[in-house]
Motif scaffolding. Structure first.
Motif, PDB file in Angstrom:
ATOM      1  N   HIS A  73      14.409 -33.802 -41.084  1.00 61.64           N
ATOM      2  CA  HIS A  73      15.170 -34.527 -42.103  1.00 61.64           C
ATOM      3  C   HIS A  73      14.453 -35.795 -42.578  1.00 61.64           C
ATOM      4  N   LEU A  74      13.247 -36.016 -42.087  1.00 62.18           N
ATOM      5  CA  LEU A  74      12.581 -37.290 -42.382  1.00 62.18           C
ATOM      6  C   LEU A  74      12.208 -37.465 -43.850  1.00 62.18           C
ATOM      7  N   ALA A  75      12.186 -36.400 -44.602  1.00 59.30           N
ATOM      8  CA  ALA A  75      11.885 -36.553 -46.031  1.00 59.30           C
ATOM      9  C   ALA A  75      13.051 -37.205 -46.782  1.00 59.30           C
ATOM     10  N   PHE A  76      14.183 -37.282 -46.143  1.00 64.36           N
ATOM     11  CA  PHE A  76      15.368 -37.879 -46.776  1.00 64.36           C
ATOM     12  C   PHE A  76      15.564 -39.304 -46.264  1.00 64.36           C
ATOM     13  N   ALA A  77      15.783 -40.222 -47.190  1.00 67.51           N
ATOM     14  CA  ALA A  77      15.846 -41.651 -46.865  1.00 67.51           C
ATOM     15  C   ALA A  77      16.876 -41.971 -45.792  1.00 67.51           C
ATOM     16  N   GLY A  78      16.513 -42.881 -44.922  1.00 67.53           N
ATOM     17  CA  GLY A  78      17.426 -43.365 -43.908  1.00 67.53           C
ATOM     18  C   GLY A  78      17.310 -42.644 -42.579  1.00 67.53           C
ATOM     19  N   THR A  79      16.798 -41.425 -42.599  1.00 60.89           N
ATOM     20  CA  THR A  79      16.667 -40.682 -41.349  1.00 60.89           C
ATOM     21  C   THR A  79      15.726 -41.396 -40.388  1.00 60.89           C
ATOM     22  N   VAL A  80      16.181 -41.559 -39.168  1.00 60.96           N
ATOM     23  CA  VAL A  80      15.361 -42.090 -38.093  1.00 60.96           C
ATOM     24  C   VAL A  80      15.367 -41.038 -36.987  1.00 60.96           C
ATOM     25  N   SER A  81      14.212 -40.760 -36.435  1.00 64.06           N
ATOM     26  CA  SER A  81      14.116 -39.662 -35.470  1.00 64.06           C
ATOM     27  C   SER A  81      13.335 -40.100 -34.254  1.00 64.06           C
ATOM     28  N   LEU A  82      13.753 -39.620 -33.093  1.00 62.94           N
ATOM     29  CA  LEU A  82      12.938 -39.781 -31.895  1.00 62.94           C
ATOM     30  C   LEU A  82      12.035 -38.571 -31.740  1.00 62.94           C
ATOM     31  N   SER A  83      10.830 -38.777 -31.245  1.00 62.64           N
ATOM     32  CA  SER A  83      10.025 -37.632 -30.841  1.00 62.64           C
ATOM     33  C   SER A  83      10.730 -36.962 -29.669  1.00 62.64           C
ATOM     34  N   THR A  84      10.394 -35.733 -29.407  1.00 57.18           N
ATOM     35  CA  THR A  84      11.059 -35.044 -28.291  1.00 57.18           C
ATOM     36  C   THR A  84      10.757 -35.738 -26.963  1.00 57.18           C
ATOM     37  N   ALA A  85       9.553 -36.279 -26.836  1.00 55.69           N
ATOM     38  CA  ALA A  85       9.213 -36.979 -25.587  1.00 55.69           C
ATOM     39  C   ALA A  85      10.043 -38.248 -25.422  1.00 55.69           C
ATOM     40  N   THR A  86      10.248 -38.978 -26.512  1.00 56.06           N
ATOM     41  CA  THR A  86      11.049 -40.204 -26.396  1.00 56.06           C
ATOM     42  C   THR A  86      12.499 -39.875 -26.072  1.00 56.06           C
ATOM     43  N   PHE A  87      13.043 -38.868 -26.749  1.00 55.68           N
ATOM     44  CA  PHE A  87      14.435 -38.484 -26.471  1.00 55.68           C
ATOM     45  C   PHE A  87      14.582 -38.103 -24.994  1.00 55.68           C
ATOM     46  N   ALA A  88      13.618 -37.342 -24.493  1.00 51.89           N
ATOM     47  CA  ALA A  88      13.677 -36.941 -23.083  1.00 51.89           C
ATOM     48  C   ALA A  88      13.558 -38.149 -22.166  1.00 51.89           C
ATOM     49  N   ALA A  89      12.745 -39.112 -22.549  1.00 47.35           N
ATOM     50  CA  ALA A  89      12.565 -40.298 -21.707  1.00 47.35           C
ATOM     51  C   ALA A  89      13.849 -41.122 -21.650  1.00 47.35           C
ATOM     52  N   VAL A  90      14.487 -41.291 -22.789  1.00 48.88           N
ATOM     53  CA  VAL A  90      15.736 -42.050 -22.821  1.00 48.88           C
ATOM     54  C   VAL A  90      16.781 -41.372 -21.935  1.00 48.88           C
ATOM     55  N   LEU A  91      16.946 -40.094 -22.144  1.00 51.42           N
ATOM     56  CA  LEU A  91      17.934 -39.375 -21.356  1.00 51.42           C
ATOM     57  C   LEU A  91      17.582 -39.437 -19.870  1.00 51.42           C
ATOM     58  N   GLY A  92      16.301 -39.298 -19.570  1.00 51.82           N
ATOM     59  CA  GLY A  92      15.860 -39.372 -18.173  1.00 51.82           C
ATOM     60  C   GLY A  92      16.219 -40.714 -17.546  1.00 51.82           C
ATOM     61  N   ASP A  93      16.038 -41.785 -18.297  1.00 49.78           N
ATOM     62  CA  ASP A  93      16.384 -43.104 -17.758  1.00 49.78           C
ATOM     63  C   ASP A  93      17.896 -43.255 -17.589  1.00 49.78           C
ATOM     64  N   TYR A  94      18.651 -42.734 -18.524  1.00 48.56           N
ATOM     65  CA  TYR A  94      20.124 -42.752 -18.353  1.00 48.56           C
ATOM     66  C   TYR A  94      20.486 -42.029 -17.045  1.00 48.56           C
TER      67      TYR A  94
END
Lengths: 253, 253, 253, 253, 253, 253
Positions: free
Chosen positions: D75-96
């Motif tokens: 969805h990044l071609a559409f303005a406002g979309t912010v995305s985590l890479s899959t590694a970052t998403f996994a890291a955040v969840l892992g820390d939670y």
């Protein structure tokens, strides 16, 4: 005039990018060298050789920042040893290269006083082919370049770390850091090695690694009492000559 | 007797673990310091302070391996600057700490001559609370500890990097590396800053970072011509006294 | 009209890139705040301040996605605390910035309700100088911006986390989340700290970190019973005014 | 009484570890949802469902910290979309998960309003089998759980992102965030897709990914004008019922 | 003529870039398949299907390097299983794609014999949208493409790993690697599962993962004794036909 | 009976842990080997040698999963070459070792047909001393073990990659994959190398790396037309004998 970037101002560094196309990076280790030599032995030797090579090249090379701690997991059983993982060592070197590259340098030679850095230097060189194809990256050991000079002095059957050749170099380069009264032999004969240790030292077949505590009770391979400063100077000079010769050819390549 | 691990043998290091419960790690930078000071300025100061603190503590602290290159992205526009990313700096320090911890040390203090290392030192301290809860990790700047002494000499309105106080310290500690004939003022008044530069220097609100080429044409903030070795010695002594005092209290904690 | 990107459609976001050149990112923590305040205390405050600053700037700034969990290893001994490692926090923020940058924003300000995020924000700012030189990145604490207002109320000798000033802000911003009947004092005097805790709180020397369980049995520093909503409002307003003032200057830089 | 950890004090959280063995983590996305729905659509739905499930379970589950930004590269071609890479998403969840685990929880369920998070949730679940074998980790989509209810309303041939079912849920849960006057159809028939887009939507064969700008000019799949709040409520209730049913069984397993 | 890059020379590979725009990458696993099937079962099937698809496409596709080891943490309790972490699997695939991309390929399809690779393949596909937007990346399971054919043979109530359909494929493709005399049923009925195992197998709600030792004492789901080579051939042919059909359409997209 | 784990069932693997304490891991490369040899040349040779060594050891060693793609950045200019970064190669091998270790193996030997893997194997061995001190990890090249046999055939002055010895081994092991009609000489004399290429090949001084396109127009070093299957068999046999001899000693160590 200094050949060391560390001692230069930024104005002098800007001139060096033009006049000195080669940067020499001394790499050492922070590891046990038996009861007679200091932990910084490998850095002392790498910096001394780098300084001499730079002096010999008459302004065509400068000495960049050192890597004072190397890859020494095989010495961690001995007190005082500090080691970088291979990934950290590669990251540090990579960051050094990024900076030097940004300023315009395209030829960098790491001069390592510690053989434990060799494998990582090899991996860095490989990865650079993809990530920095414009950079020419070389690296050099010390003692291995002068194996003929070392052999001429007929060291012990088992020799190497903190042994005859390394102690001799330190006697030539930094005698104040050598405790000559505490130099004692370590493992000097194959028959003193246990079967696994013998496999580690075996040449001509697969390679096996083990901690140095498995190879020697005091961390020494060889008999440092037999080391001699004049022989050390001959070893150092052979190393310096061979690296200088290489860099001179490189500057024309 | 040396207080530097680098100059010790492994046998001496084993004794130091018992007798010297604190390790001091000097951290520097390899970055521009204007036309008069060398790239290694921050390391020179950090090592000198570390040596003095160790001496003052009379054997209760030793100086471990240096971090000669720091986090200096804001100086990369100036020739010769080499910088580690914050992740690399943290990795190097982490590996140093692993080695020291393995040998038995539980109190480590990083003495950094470069403010650019502060943020990373802070992150390392936080992560260690989870990964090494048994380790007590402290870190200290240099000049900031003596801000009263610095202010007493009435430096320029804008001052800091390579300015009065830093040059004074170098004149006290390593005069041979200072080119007194090339010391020239950099930015010395707020009015010389462009609006973004002014925001970077502004205190009491949000923080903003920018390259030093945005703040000063020659990389200097302040007027190093006004630096004085005796004042430099006073600054250094204040720093040494305050760090020593902290460590003395820490040893009892 | 909303100033929150989260509540905008993509069509509105596209307009905001042009009309609102500054993005405010609220960063909080998910950590213990004693027996009277909720785990989300820092996020609540950061979002409220961000909303007010955006409103004050009259369309020149929008509020982007929050970072609801921060770097809180020092609070992990208290139930409910969730913490990101410094690397994870930096990665999340880096990904946010990548997205905002892609859409055209070049000025981003993180407003953090949690001081434990400061060090990582500093490292992110430094690394961005190399990886995203076109991006202007700023970050701001909350309470520290209003230290004069805080001090005017004469809080306890030891105060800070979950103390007078933080509780006051919550009473002003989210009274429904404050259990006024459960507010109890934590550590309020230096004499209550053990020697290590005293070193952690000591100013003017090296910095040392420790878990908050070492500093306070109930996780509180100061006396939250003395908190007052009007004072809280004064603190918040000082913060909002100073951040707004900064952003207004930034928009012209 | 709140079921949200964010609103609890640390004292309440300590009680929740014992009384509420399941933690629900709402995961959203910060991405375009066409001209009528807000960027936070997925988080709004995930949090609402999590709250209802927790309420239904009568104290046996609590809602933990949200993941407000998900994996949305398409969805990044559409303005406002912010995305985590899959590694970052996994890291955040892992820390939670690390934090929750440390406090004693052993059952965590991620409720994701965004299908783009599914793959990463799957990888996290796999890696946890090795790194945290004691933790039971589950994850759930929303709309996919109610595909029968969705189908009963006979949506467009092509439907999905920001289409009938998603808009209906928003009308039921957060009507104030829906711009009903701006709801417009996106791609609604297969024949509108180009050959690559058709392959992306094809079922029963290999899977192919592409940006949503390739699938729909306005980012919408389906016709949100046909959405209805009562149908939305029916979808949400089906989802809540099925997740609640699962957790009830899990609590006994 | 070979369709396998591994068997081609670099000269042939250069021609293949032009003539064969699609690269098929077989991905397997190195994991337990009960007492009758070999650890490499998934690779054997993936390579066989890849070869057939390439042959069917008549030179328009080639088979690239295999990924012989997959993501199998749920089988690690069974001897011989070797598993990559999801990050490692993604890194390997990423490096393969970098090389193929460099040579000019823009369409790559991973054919995986192991469902445990699916989640990581999904994350790789997502990250590539940002890092390699020019690359079209697809991936396909095997057995799931032929679920209708599988169901036609009326397998056990519980079936799957090493069960009827997988064993049948192996009997068709590599009978020499099947120990027909050692084929024994594993878990074949839901009633044999414990409550947690039942939740893992449950469809239509949240997903939960657990080690296969929790689901089956011998690692088998279903009754492989009922497997039949002709049925296996029918399954394989359905898979090959459906993948070939997809690639044919893709070549025109 | 197979010696390959890949072809074993999990039940057989469980027995192998006890009976076969050594695991051999064949490592190859996926890289250009000139116009006459296939991309998989190094894997073919590594697997063949591994099989023979395992057979020779009579059940005391098994062959584990292959690493079909190696570290080949220096060949990426030639079509078809696929290369892992050194970090990825290390990660894959690390995960293999984790799995084997978990099942009980403590001695693993990587047999690499590709010299480009040597440096990374060295770094893996070093890091394992810290991370897996109980594991004995060895690694072996192929051709370098038989340098005396190679030299006896008097190859070209410049020889190596895809030259006499490597082609000979392929003629002995996999003649069907050698295009004898397309074998052509590459660089065979030092005088054909440019100055940089000469430095790369120089021995006895610093090491320098460059892409093979710099060393040879067709990717070949030496004259593969002079290769002979009987000589190839002699080389292979020397390699097999020396590795077998090492492993036999290792089993007793």
């Amino acid at each position: 005039m200094t050949r060391r970037l560390a001692e230069m101002t930024t104005v002098e560094a800007a001139a060096a990018v033009v006049e000195s196309p080669v940067v020499l990076l001394p790499a050492g280790a922070f590891e046990q060298h038996g009861p007679g030599l200091p932990l910084a032995t490998d850095l002392v030797r790498a910096e001394a050789v780098s300084d001499r090579v730079a002096a010999r090249l008459d302004g065509r090379a400068v000495v960049g920042p050192s890597l004072p701690v190397g890859v020494s997991p095989h010495h961690l059983a001995f007190a005082g040893t500090v080691s970088l993982s291979t990934a950290t060592f590669a990251a540090v070197l990579g960051d050094y290269l990024d900076g030097l590259y940004r300023h315009g340098w395209r030829k960098v030679l790491v001069i390592t006083g510690h053989g434990g850095n060799d494998a990582t230097l090899g991996t860095v060189a490989q990865d650079l082919l993809v990530t920095r194809p414009e950079l020419q990256f070389a690296w050099s050991p010390l003692t291995a370049l002068a194996s003929d000079v070392v052999a001429a002095a007929e060291p012990s059957e088992v020799t190497g770390h903190s042994g005859e050749a390394e102690t001799a170099q330190m006697l030539a380069l930094a005698p104040g850091l050598v405790h000559t009264d505490r130099l004692v032999p370590g493992t000097t004969r194959s028959s003193e090695l246990d079967p696994l240790g013998a496999l580690v030292r075996r040449r001509g077949g697969p390679r096996l690694t083990a901690g140095y505590d498995r190879l020697s009770g005091n961390g020494v391979l060889g008999d440092p009492r037999r080391a001699d400063p004049e022989h050390g100077e001959a070893i150092v000079e052979a190393i310096v000559a061979r690296i200088t010769d290489f860099v001179a050819a490189w500057l024309k390549a």
